[in-house]
Design an enzyme around this catalytic site. Structure first.
Site, short mmCIF file in Angstrom:
data_model
loop_
_atom_site.label_atom_id
_atom_site.label_comp_id
_atom_site.label_asym_id
_atom_site.label_seq_id
_atom_site.Cartn_x
_atom_site.Cartn_y
_atom_site.Cartn_z
N GLU A 168 12.51 -20.07 3.24
CA GLU A 168 12.12 -19.51 1.93
C GLU A 168 13.17 -18.55 1.38
OE1 GLU A 168 8.54 -17.20 2.51
OE2 GLU A 168 9.54 -15.76 3.83
N HIS A 195 1.18 -19.76 4.96
CA HIS A 195 0.52 -18.90 5.94
C HIS A 195 -0.05 -19.64 7.14
CE1 HIS A 195 0.97 -16.30 2.49
NE2 HIS A 195 0.87 -15.29 3.32
N ASP A 240 9.12 -13.72 11.70
CA ASP A 240 10.48 -13.92 11.16
C ASP A 240 11.57 -13.74 12.22
OD1 ASP A 240 9.05 -14.08 8.79
OD2 ASP A 240 9.52 -12.04 8.17
N ARG A 292 9.35 -35.44 -1.72
CA ARG A 292 8.14 -34.62 -1.72
C ARG A 292 8.46 -33.27 -1.07
NH1 ARG A 292 6.34 -38.32 -4.34
NH2 ARG A 292 4.41 -39.46 -3.96
N GLY A 344 0.81 -1.21 0.00
CA GLY A 344 0.00 0.00 0.00
C GLY A 344 0.84 1.26 0.00
N GLY A 375 10.07 -16.80 6.83
CA GLY A 375 11.16 -16.18 7.58
C GLY A 375 11.84 -15.06 6.84
O1 F6P Z 1 7.17 -11.16 7.27
C1 F6P Z 1 6.26 -12.17 7.56
C2 F6P Z 1 6.04 -13.05 6.35
O2 F6P Z 1 5.13 -14.06 6.71
C3 F6P Z 1 7.31 -13.64 5.75
O3 F6P Z 1 7.81 -14.71 6.48
C4 F6P Z 1 6.82 -13.98 4.37
O4 F6P Z 1 7.88 -13.97 3.45
C5 F6P Z 1 5.86 -12.87 4.07
O5 F6P Z 1 5.45 -12.32 5.30
C6 F6P Z 1 4.66 -13.30 3.28
O6 F6P Z 1 3.90 -12.18 2.97
P1 F6P Z 1 2.47 -12.28 2.27
O7 F6P Z 1 1.46 -12.51 3.34
O8 F6P Z 1 2.32 -10.95 1.62
O9 F6P Z 1 2.51 -13.41 1.29
#
Ligand code: F6P
Length: 376
Positions: A238, A291, A143, A285, A79, A186
């Site tokens: 990630e 989330h 994170d 796998r 935003g 993370g």
């Molecule tokens: O910063 C928190 C976080 O969950 C990170 O671990 C992740 O990379 C990012 O936010 C994911 O963001 P979004 O919800 O926009 O996909």
């Protein structure tokens, strides 16, 4: 509103995490006891500017939210206010937005604005502070990548979720003699992968902070097989860079002034799975936890931390210590300049005691350093 009482504003910004509501509840409860009224701005900083959106917060509408995930105020990590774009570059907020924000705070008689957020959101708070807006920061993020605080709330809950996933993968991996790859969140810090990897009995942990190779990952799988263990659990953050040095993400370019955002990390787990399958001819796998790590009820640790942060944030407002962020320096809850906290990102030190302990147990980090430092 505005009410005749001095008013504290509260907002939650950035990616949500368990414990946000616990901070809101604690802040409102302690603020009311000190004679303040409270309002909560909706959708993070967006609620401060046209169309201004807020709700009164009181003992009734914040009751029983201690254990509720998410945030009753809503949040956004993109935003008009975003200060982090692309792969993590910082940008300035439009000065007109800053003036509009200052006007809203003034008109509503807000004597202190508690900004609950991660590094990007606290970087916004810092710019508001520089504009003369009375802000106080509260560090949140799964994170755990904010400096000057031992932990951010939300992290422990995310680790609990990732650990539970590993516990479940363990049994099915063993039954089917498979290699399982779990990709966790993370961003550019490997804390979730490191803690969950250790707590969940992972065999290989791939972090952004420790360069790794496919050869070393495969070597670990084979080593385990030689020892009679026919399955391997690989935990990959990630933000762990591909061995060629690149970050794996959705390639989303930073948007225009109204849709600024960071790239979305993800996909390295599948790449690791495919490469290990190709090189070793094994069944592999990949699971992306995503989330799930941000949802659900906060752990008791996060509830306690969030509660202490909320109460301490109100104390900072009461004492006029604006521009500060609450922080946890065990065993104390203290405060530090927001500018200092956001200038000191907390990533995993490769010589961290948890990394050393993991290596001592034979957990691989894909860097070929398998010897226990204690054995030297
Ligand atoms: O910063 C928190 C976080 O969950 C990170 O671990 C992740 O990379 C990012 O936010 C994911 O963001 P979004 O919800 O926009 O996909």
């Amino acid at each position: 509103m505005p009410s005749h009482k001095p008013t504290i504003g509260i907002l939650t910004s950035g990616g949500d995490c368990p414990g946000l509501n616990a901070v809101i509840r604690a802040a409102v409860k302690s603020a009311v006891r000190l004679g303040y009224g409270c309002i909560g701005f909706l959708r993070g900083y967006e609620g401060l500017v046209d169309p201004v959106a807020y709700m009164p917060l009181d003992l009734h509408n914040t009751a029983n939210i201690l254990l509720q995930g998410g945030t009753i105020l809503g949040s956004t990590n993109k935003g008009r206010f975003s200060t982090l774009v692309g792969e993590g570059e910082r940008v300035r907020i439009d000065p007109e937005l800053l003036s509009e924000t200052a006007a809203t705070v003034r008109q509503l008689g807000v004597t202190g604005l508690i900004c609950i957020g991660g590094d990007g959101s606290l970087a916004i708070a810092q710019q508001l502070h520089e504009q003369g807006i009375p802000v106080v920061g509260v560090p949140k993020t799964i994170d755990n990548d904010l400096g000057c605080t031992a932990f951010t709330f939300g992290f422990d809950s995310a680790v609990a979720c990732a650990t539970d996933a590993l516990d479940r993968l363990h049994t099915t991996a063993a039954s089917h003699e498979r290699v399982m790859v779990l990709e966790v969140m993370g961003r550019h810090a490997g804390w979730i992968a490191l803690h969950a990897g250790i707590a969940g009995g992972g065999d290989v942990i791939l972090l952004p902070e420790i360069p790794w190779t496919f050869d070393n990952v495969c070597r670990k799988v084979l080593e385990r097989e030689r020892e009679g263990r026919k399955y391997t659990l690989i935990v990959v953050a990630e933000g762990a860079r591909h061995p060629d040095g690149s970050l794996v993400h959705d390639g989303h370019a930073p948007g225009g002034a109204h849709e600024r955002r960071q790239v979305r990390l993800g996909g390295i787990g599948e790449i690791v799975a495919q490469e290990v399958a190709k090189r070793l001819g094994r069944e592999v796998r990949a699971i992306v936890l995503g989330h799930l790590q941000r949802g659900g009820t906060p752990t008791p640790f996060d509830r306690v931390l969030a509660t202490q942060f909320g109460a301490h944030a109100v104390r900072l407002v009461h004492e006029g210590r604006f521009g500060d962020m609450v922080c946890y320096r065990p065993p104390h809850i203290e405060s530090v300049a927001i500018a200092e906290a956001i200038g000191t990102p907390a990533t995993v030190d490769p010589s961290h005691s948890a990394v050393q302990a993991a290596r001592a147990l034979g957990i691989g980090f894909g860097d070929g350093v398998e010897l226990s430092p204690f054995a030297e």
